[in-house]
Enzyme design. Structure first.
Site, mmCIF file in Angstrom:
data_model
loop_
_atom_site.group_PDB
_atom_site.id
_atom_site.type_symbol
_atom_site.label_atom_id
_atom_site.label_comp_id
_atom_site.label_asym_id
_atom_site.label_seq_id
_atom_site.Cartn_x
_atom_site.Cartn_y
_atom_site.Cartn_z
ATOM 1 N N LYS A 98 60.317 37.039 35.318
ATOM 2 C CA LYS A 98 59.016 37.348 34.722
ATOM 3 C C LYS A 98 58.698 36.235 33.735
ATOM 4 C CE LYS A 98 56.839 40.352 31.367
ATOM 5 N NZ LYS A 98 57.057 41.427 30.397
ATOM 6 N N GLY A 159 53.608 45.574 22.793
ATOM 7 C CA GLY A 159 54.193 46.483 21.811
ATOM 8 C C GLY A 159 53.188 47.290 21.025
ATOM 9 N N ALA A 185 52.260 45.446 29.315
ATOM 10 C CA ALA A 185 51.973 45.315 27.880
ATOM 11 C C ALA A 185 50.802 46.178 27.416
ATOM 12 C CB ALA A 185 51.710 43.865 27.488
ATOM 13 N N GLY A 186 51.055 46.910 26.369
ATOM 14 C CA GLY A 186 50.005 47.661 25.696
ATOM 15 C C GLY A 186 49.806 49.085 26.169
ATOM 16 N N ASN A 207 57.530 49.347 28.146
ATOM 17 C CA ASN A 207 58.759 49.304 27.358
ATOM 18 C C ASN A 207 58.566 50.037 26.037
ATOM 19 O OD1 ASN A 207 61.069 48.672 25.878
ATOM 20 N ND2 ASN A 207 61.157 46.581 26.553
ATOM 21 N N THR A 208 57.672 49.487 25.188
ATOM 22 C CA THR A 208 57.533 50.040 23.839
ATOM 23 C C THR A 208 57.117 51.512 23.837
ATOM 24 O OG1 THR A 208 56.981 47.852 23.030
ATOM 25 C CG2 THR A 208 56.366 49.700 21.625
#
Lengths: 258, 65
Positions: A98, A159, A185-186, A207-208
């Site tokens: 990635k 994040g 992301a986000g 992830n976050t």
């Protein structure tokens, strides 16, 4: 398309799961449960200098049948990303990478130009290149032409858990590119993940949202269900929207009145 | 003097890269080494001697998104 023949296809590598799970920012002990509850087949890792004295070996915590997706985080340009990709391939033994290239440390926004350069080089070397990018149609086309396996546009800054801030632009990529669009992301909640899947995204990476949840494995499962529901809704074809007024769902005749 | 992960150190009695990796407490199976920007494969660690001025990176995977 029948749901049973529905695979995420990355350069001929087929995956049943459309949920790519990040491994960052939560207790390493929870990775296995999170991966299992997420039904994830791809998990991201980062390459760093080894810590003296040794740390936990992450290979012990990630189920063996999962594909490791090393990211190039820390890279500030194409050259650094290529170097990290080479080291990662040596370590993982797989061609998946990635690309993540950032010069901006406040918003962590990807450098699209350098990302195209790195993609071109690594794809020519046989990598399965998954570039993280700012959703721009011209760049997405360049990445496709450079040999990317998919396009990974951001929904909001990394994040942030703020959700679909770039929704309209991600939709353009989905409509115009014949390549998997994996929203990365986000994404902060299962409902947002479900929404991008309903829009026709091929997969979601998160992830976050999971790492900062009250219960990490339970949130991994909630995301998995939302992504599956969104995919099934997309394949089923969403019902039409009535712009004004209403459209009765029950017969407009036979009322109990004269 | 050589540089290992950004830190200067003496070669001392270390004969090769494999000995360096082990002396630093790493399992050679779980790291990858790069010397002067060139990757040295696991099988070759023993064959690569250490030379003054070598810049060595010893890297591994960590959690990340």
């Amino acid at each position: 398309m029948e749901i049973n023949d529905d695979y995420l296809d990355l350069k001929g590598h087929k995956f049943k799961s459309r949920f790519i799970l990040g491994s960052g920012k939560y207790s390493i002990d929870l990775i296995k449960a999170a991966v299992e509850n997420a039904s994830a087949e791809i998990v991201t890792v980062a390459l760093r200098r080894a810590n003296q004295g040794g740390v936990d070996n992450i290979f012990d915590y990630i189920p063996k049948d999962v594909v490791l997706l090393p990211n190039t985080s820390g890279a500030r340009n194409a050259e650094e990303a290529i170097r990290i990709a080479h080291l990662s391939r040596e370590l993982s033994g797989s061609d998946f990478v990635k690309i993540e290239i950032m010069r901006d440390s406040k918003y962590l926004l990807p450098d699209n130009f350098e990302t195209i350069k790195a993609t071109e080089k690594l794809a020519s070397e046989g990598f399965v290149v998954m570039p993280y990018m700012y959703p721009d149609l011209n760049v997405a086309r360049d990445l496709r032409d450079a040999g990317a396996a998919c396009i990974m546009p951001l929904a909001a800054p990394i994040g942030s858990n703020r959700g679909l801030e770039t929704r309209a632009f991600i939709k353009i990529l989905i409509d115009e590119l014949d390549l998997p669009i994996i929203v990365d992301a986000g994404i902060g909640s299962p409902s947002q993940a479900c929404q991008v899947m309903e829009m026709g995204a091929s997969a979601v990476m998160a992830n976050t949202a999971i790492a900062t949840a009250g219960n990490v494995p339970a949130m991994a499962e909630a995301f998995a269900q939302a992504i599956k529901a969104g995919r099934e809704a997309y394949l089923a074809g969403l019902g039409r929207i009535v712009k004004e007024g209403a459209s009765a769902s029950s017969p407009l005749t036979g009322y109990l009145r004269d | 003097m050589i540089k290992v992960n950004g830190e200067e150190m003496e070669i001392g009695s270390l004969a090769n890269l494999k000995e360096l990796v082990e002396s630093q407490g790493y399992n050679p199976q779980l790291v990858v080494c790069e010397v002067n920007l060139e990757i040295v494969s696991r099988e070759k660690l023993q064959d690569r001697g250490l030379e003054e001025g070598d810049e060595i990176e010893i890297v591994t995977f960590m959690q990340g998104g």
